[in-house]
Scaffold this motif. Sequence first.
Motif, PDB file in Angstrom:
ATOM      1  N   LYS A  92       0.846  -1.195   0.000  1.00  0.00           N
ATOM      2  CA  LYS A  92       0.000   0.000   0.000  1.00  0.00           C
ATOM      3  C   LYS A  92       0.880   1.244   0.000  1.00  0.00           C
ATOM      4  O   LYS A  92       1.845   1.341   0.746  1.00  0.00           O
ATOM      5  CB  LYS A  92      -0.889  -0.004   1.251  1.00  0.00           C
ATOM      6  CG  LYS A  92      -2.039   0.979   1.249  1.00  0.00           C
ATOM      7  CD  LYS A  92      -3.127   0.542   0.284  1.00  0.00           C
ATOM      8  CE  LYS A  92      -4.324   1.472   0.294  1.00  0.00           C
ATOM      9  NZ  LYS A  92      -5.111   1.378   1.541  1.00  0.00           N
ATOM     10  N   SER A  93       0.536   2.185  -0.825  1.00  0.00           N
ATOM     11  CA  SER A  93       1.262   3.449  -0.874  1.00  0.00           C
ATOM     12  C   SER A  93       1.042   4.246   0.401  1.00  0.00           C
ATOM     13  O   SER A  93      -0.052   4.230   0.982  1.00  0.00           O
ATOM     14  CB  SER A  93       0.772   4.272  -2.079  1.00  0.00           C
ATOM     15  OG  SER A  93       1.179   5.620  -1.973  1.00  0.00           O
ATOM     16  N   THR A  98      -4.618   4.441   5.106  1.00  0.00           N
ATOM     17  CA  THR A  98      -5.470   5.074   6.101  1.00  0.00           C
ATOM     18  C   THR A  98      -4.768   5.058   7.456  1.00  0.00           C
ATOM     19  O   THR A  98      -3.809   4.302   7.666  1.00  0.00           O
ATOM     20  CB  THR A  98      -6.810   4.330   6.225  1.00  0.00           C
ATOM     21  OG1 THR A  98      -6.559   3.013   6.750  1.00  0.00           O
ATOM     22  CG2 THR A  98      -7.502   4.227   4.882  1.00  0.00           C
ATOM     23  N   LEU A  99      -5.264   5.855   8.375  1.00  0.00           N
ATOM     24  CA  LEU A  99      -4.691   5.874   9.723  1.00  0.00           C
ATOM     25  C   LEU A  99      -4.831   4.505  10.373  1.00  0.00           C
ATOM     26  O   LEU A  99      -3.913   4.041  11.060  1.00  0.00           O
ATOM     27  CB  LEU A  99      -5.399   6.933  10.575  1.00  0.00           C
ATOM     28  CG  LEU A  99      -4.942   7.048  12.038  1.00  0.00           C
ATOM     29  CD1 LEU A  99      -3.468   7.418  12.109  1.00  0.00           C
ATOM     30  CD2 LEU A  99      -5.795   8.081  12.782  1.00  0.00           C
ATOM     31  N   GLU A 100      -5.951   3.847  10.151  1.00  0.00           N
ATOM     32  CA  GLU A 100      -6.170   2.518  10.724  1.00  0.00           C
ATOM     33  C   GLU A 100      -5.139   1.519  10.200  1.00  0.00           C
ATOM     34  O   GLU A 100      -4.560   0.735  10.969  1.00  0.00           O
ATOM     35  CB  GLU A 100      -7.579   2.029  10.399  1.00  0.00           C
ATOM     36  CG  GLU A 100      -7.892   0.663  10.971  1.00  0.00           C
ATOM     37  CD  GLU A 100      -9.298   0.191  10.607  1.00  0.00           C
ATOM     38  OE1 GLU A 100      -9.724  -0.835  11.168  1.00  0.00           O
ATOM     39  OE2 GLU A 100      -9.949   0.843   9.779  1.00  0.00           O
ATOM     40  N   GLU A 101      -4.889   1.539   8.901  1.00  0.00           N
ATOM     41  CA  GLU A 101      -3.904   0.633   8.307  1.00  0.00           C
ATOM     42  C   GLU A 101      -2.504   0.924   8.821  1.00  0.00           C
ATOM     43  O   GLU A 101      -1.735   0.006   9.142  1.00  0.00           O
ATOM     44  CB  GLU A 101      -3.930   0.754   6.778  1.00  0.00           C
ATOM     45  CG  GLU A 101      -5.200   0.217   6.144  1.00  0.00           C
ATOM     46  CD  GLU A 101      -5.321   0.591   4.680  1.00  0.00           C
ATOM     47  OE1 GLU A 101      -6.035  -0.124   3.951  1.00  0.00           O
ATOM     48  OE2 GLU A 101      -4.710   1.599   4.251  1.00  0.00           O
ATOM     49  N   PHE A 102      -2.170   2.195   8.916  1.00  0.00           N
ATOM     50  CA  PHE A 102      -0.844   2.608   9.388  1.00  0.00           C
ATOM     51  C   PHE A 102      -0.636   2.178  10.839  1.00  0.00           C
ATOM     52  O   PHE A 102       0.394   1.598  11.198  1.00  0.00           O
ATOM     53  CB  PHE A 102      -0.719   4.126   9.255  1.00  0.00           C
ATOM     54  CG  PHE A 102       0.665   4.658   9.497  1.00  0.00           C
ATOM     55  CD1 PHE A 102       1.598   4.689   8.480  1.00  0.00           C
ATOM     56  CD2 PHE A 102       1.024   5.134  10.749  1.00  0.00           C
ATOM     57  CE1 PHE A 102       2.876   5.184   8.696  1.00  0.00           C
ATOM     58  CE2 PHE A 102       2.304   5.636  10.978  1.00  0.00           C
ATOM     59  CZ  PHE A 102       3.229   5.659   9.950  1.00  0.00           C
ATOM     60  N   ASN A 103      -1.631   2.444  11.679  1.00  0.00           N
ATOM     61  CA  ASN A 103      -1.514   2.095  13.098  1.00  0.00           C
ATOM     62  C   ASN A 103      -1.442   0.593  13.310  1.00  0.00           C
ATOM     63  O   ASN A 103      -0.685   0.107  14.168  1.00  0.00           O
ATOM     64  CB  ASN A 103      -2.692   2.668  13.884  1.00  0.00           C
ATOM     65  CG  ASN A 103      -2.578   4.168  14.110  1.00  0.00           C
ATOM     66  OD1 ASN A 103      -1.491   4.733  13.999  1.00  0.00           O
ATOM     67  ND2 ASN A 103      -3.684   4.807  14.419  1.00  0.00           N
ATOM     68  N   GLY A 149       5.635   1.566   1.896  1.00  0.00           N
ATOM     69  CA  GLY A 149       6.131   2.621   2.770  1.00  0.00           C
ATOM     70  C   GLY A 149       6.027   2.333   4.256  1.00  0.00           C
ATOM     71  O   GLY A 149       7.018   2.391   4.988  1.00  0.00           O
ATOM     72  N   ALA A 150       4.826   2.025   4.742  1.00  0.00           N
ATOM     73  CA  ALA A 150       4.650   1.777   6.177  1.00  0.00           C
ATOM     74  C   ALA A 150       5.416   0.540   6.610  1.00  0.00           C
ATOM     75  O   ALA A 150       6.005   0.498   7.697  1.00  0.00           O
ATOM     76  CB  ALA A 150       3.169   1.632   6.505  1.00  0.00           C
ATOM     77  N   GLU A 193       4.331 -10.308  -6.284  1.00  0.00           N
ATOM     78  CA  GLU A 193       4.694 -10.867  -7.584  1.00  0.00           C
ATOM     79  C   GLU A 193       3.509 -10.992  -8.528  1.00  0.00           C
ATOM     80  O   GLU A 193       3.659 -10.882  -9.740  1.00  0.00           O
ATOM     81  CB  GLU A 193       5.338 -12.245  -7.388  1.00  0.00           C
ATOM     82  CG  GLU A 193       6.718 -12.182  -6.769  1.00  0.00           C
ATOM     83  CD  GLU A 193       7.386 -13.535  -6.731  1.00  0.00           C
ATOM     84  OE1 GLU A 193       8.616 -13.575  -6.835  1.00  0.00           O
ATOM     85  OE2 GLU A 193       6.683 -14.550  -6.613  1.00  0.00           O
ATOM     86  N   THR A 194       2.344 -11.238  -7.975  1.00  0.00           N
ATOM     87  CA  THR A 194       1.168 -11.400  -8.827  1.00  0.00           C
ATOM     88  C   THR A 194       0.443 -10.097  -9.066  1.00  0.00           C
ATOM     89  O   THR A 194      -0.309  -9.960 -10.036  1.00  0.00           O
ATOM     90  CB  THR A 194       0.181 -12.406  -8.205  1.00  0.00           C
ATOM     91  OG1 THR A 194      -0.214 -11.932  -6.920  1.00  0.00           O
ATOM     92  CG2 THR A 194       0.825 -13.779  -8.052  1.00  0.00           C
ATOM     93  N   GLY A 195       0.639  -9.128  -8.153  1.00  0.00           N
ATOM     94  CA  GLY A 195      -0.035  -7.859  -8.294  1.00  0.00           C
ATOM     95  C   GLY A 195      -1.510  -7.923  -7.959  1.00  0.00           C
ATOM     96  O   GLY A 195      -2.277  -7.049  -8.350  1.00  0.00           O
ATOM     97  N   VAL A 196      -1.909  -8.967  -7.200  1.00  0.00           N
ATOM     98  CA  VAL A 196      -3.325  -9.122  -6.839  1.00  0.00           C
ATOM     99  C   VAL A 196      -3.807  -7.900  -6.059  1.00  0.00           C
ATOM    100  O   VAL A 196      -3.184  -7.475  -5.097  1.00  0.00           O
ATOM    101  CB  VAL A 196      -3.527 -10.396  -5.984  1.00  0.00           C
ATOM    102  CG1 VAL A 196      -4.962 -10.455  -5.469  1.00  0.00           C
ATOM    103  CG2 VAL A 196      -3.207 -11.635  -6.814  1.00  0.00           C
ATOM    104  N   GLY A 197      -4.897  -7.322  -6.494  1.00  0.00           N
ATOM    105  CA  GLY A 197      -5.463  -6.171  -5.813  1.00  0.00           C
ATOM    106  C   GLY A 197      -4.770  -4.862  -6.149  1.00  0.00           C
ATOM    107  O   GLY A 197      -5.083  -3.824  -5.584  1.00  0.00           O
ATOM    108  N   MET A 198      -3.842  -4.891  -7.087  1.00  0.00           N
ATOM    109  CA  MET A 198      -3.105  -3.679  -7.441  1.00  0.00           C
ATOM    110  C   MET A 198      -3.297  -3.363  -8.925  1.00  0.00           C
ATOM    111  O   MET A 198      -3.971  -4.094  -9.650  1.00  0.00           O
ATOM    112  CB  MET A 198      -1.613  -3.858  -7.126  1.00  0.00           C
ATOM    113  CG  MET A 198      -1.323  -4.044  -5.637  1.00  0.00           C
ATOM    114  SD  MET A 198       0.444  -4.162  -5.285  1.00  0.00           S
ATOM    115  CE  MET A 198       0.824  -5.785  -5.931  1.00  0.00           C
TER     116      MET A 198
END
Length: 255
Positions: A92-93, A98-103, A149-150, A193-198
């Motif tokens: 995730k970039s 989100t704050l929730e994901e980062f925390n 990043g995180a 490697e698969t890029g699933v969800g990206m």
Amino acid sequence: MSLEGSFRGKRVLVTGAGRGIGRAVVKRLHSYGAIVIATSRNPENLKTLKVECPRIETIVADLQNWEETRSAFDKLEPVDCLLNNAGLGAVKSLMTSTLEEFNQMFQINVTGTWSITQLIAQKMVNAEKGGSICFISSICGGKPFPLFGAYCMTKSALEMMANCLAVELGPKKIRVNVVRPACVDTDMLNVAETGVGMTVGVGDAFQAFMTSRTPYPGYHMEMEYLVNLILFSLSDLSPQVTGTVMTIDGGFQLS
């Protein structure tokens, strides 16, 4: 002394033992005759691991929950070695996290690891027998990666945590080291490697990037290569080795 002989009868706690790197380490330690305490937040993974390694002890605990962690391990007898392997990975970039994901990333990868390390290391200190601790980092701890990043930030924090603990615990004959691997077969690597969800093509771009930047042929390593290095760092074969980052990446860091 052989690597196997170094662990026979030793008490070793492995976090994130349900799958991937942690599971592979537990299986090797079990074959060596170590007394393994395997922990994971997924009870089903521990059940299947127990079938494969019947002599291990299992503890279900979610390291992002401070109280649960302290309660689960408070009465545990001192161990000789601790492998801090549990962690969360996400592609995730930083710009879209989100704050929730980062925390959550920091709660599991940093705060949770600090919590269990503080508790287990104090038991080592009280036992006055010395010990060894290994943190599993990543090449992301030493280089920035787009879309990680995180995760990169948490691994950098873990490496500094290990270095600080090496200084604090060294006088108690407790060694603290970091193993920093590149690509081994784990869930997070499969996503990258698969890029699933990206965005379409991200997986192909990742593979091309890693291949072009890794001097040693093939950027994928066998799991056993990584397990060997982890166990070496924990074993009696590496006295005086503390406060180090042991990188296994096929030369990626040179690029």
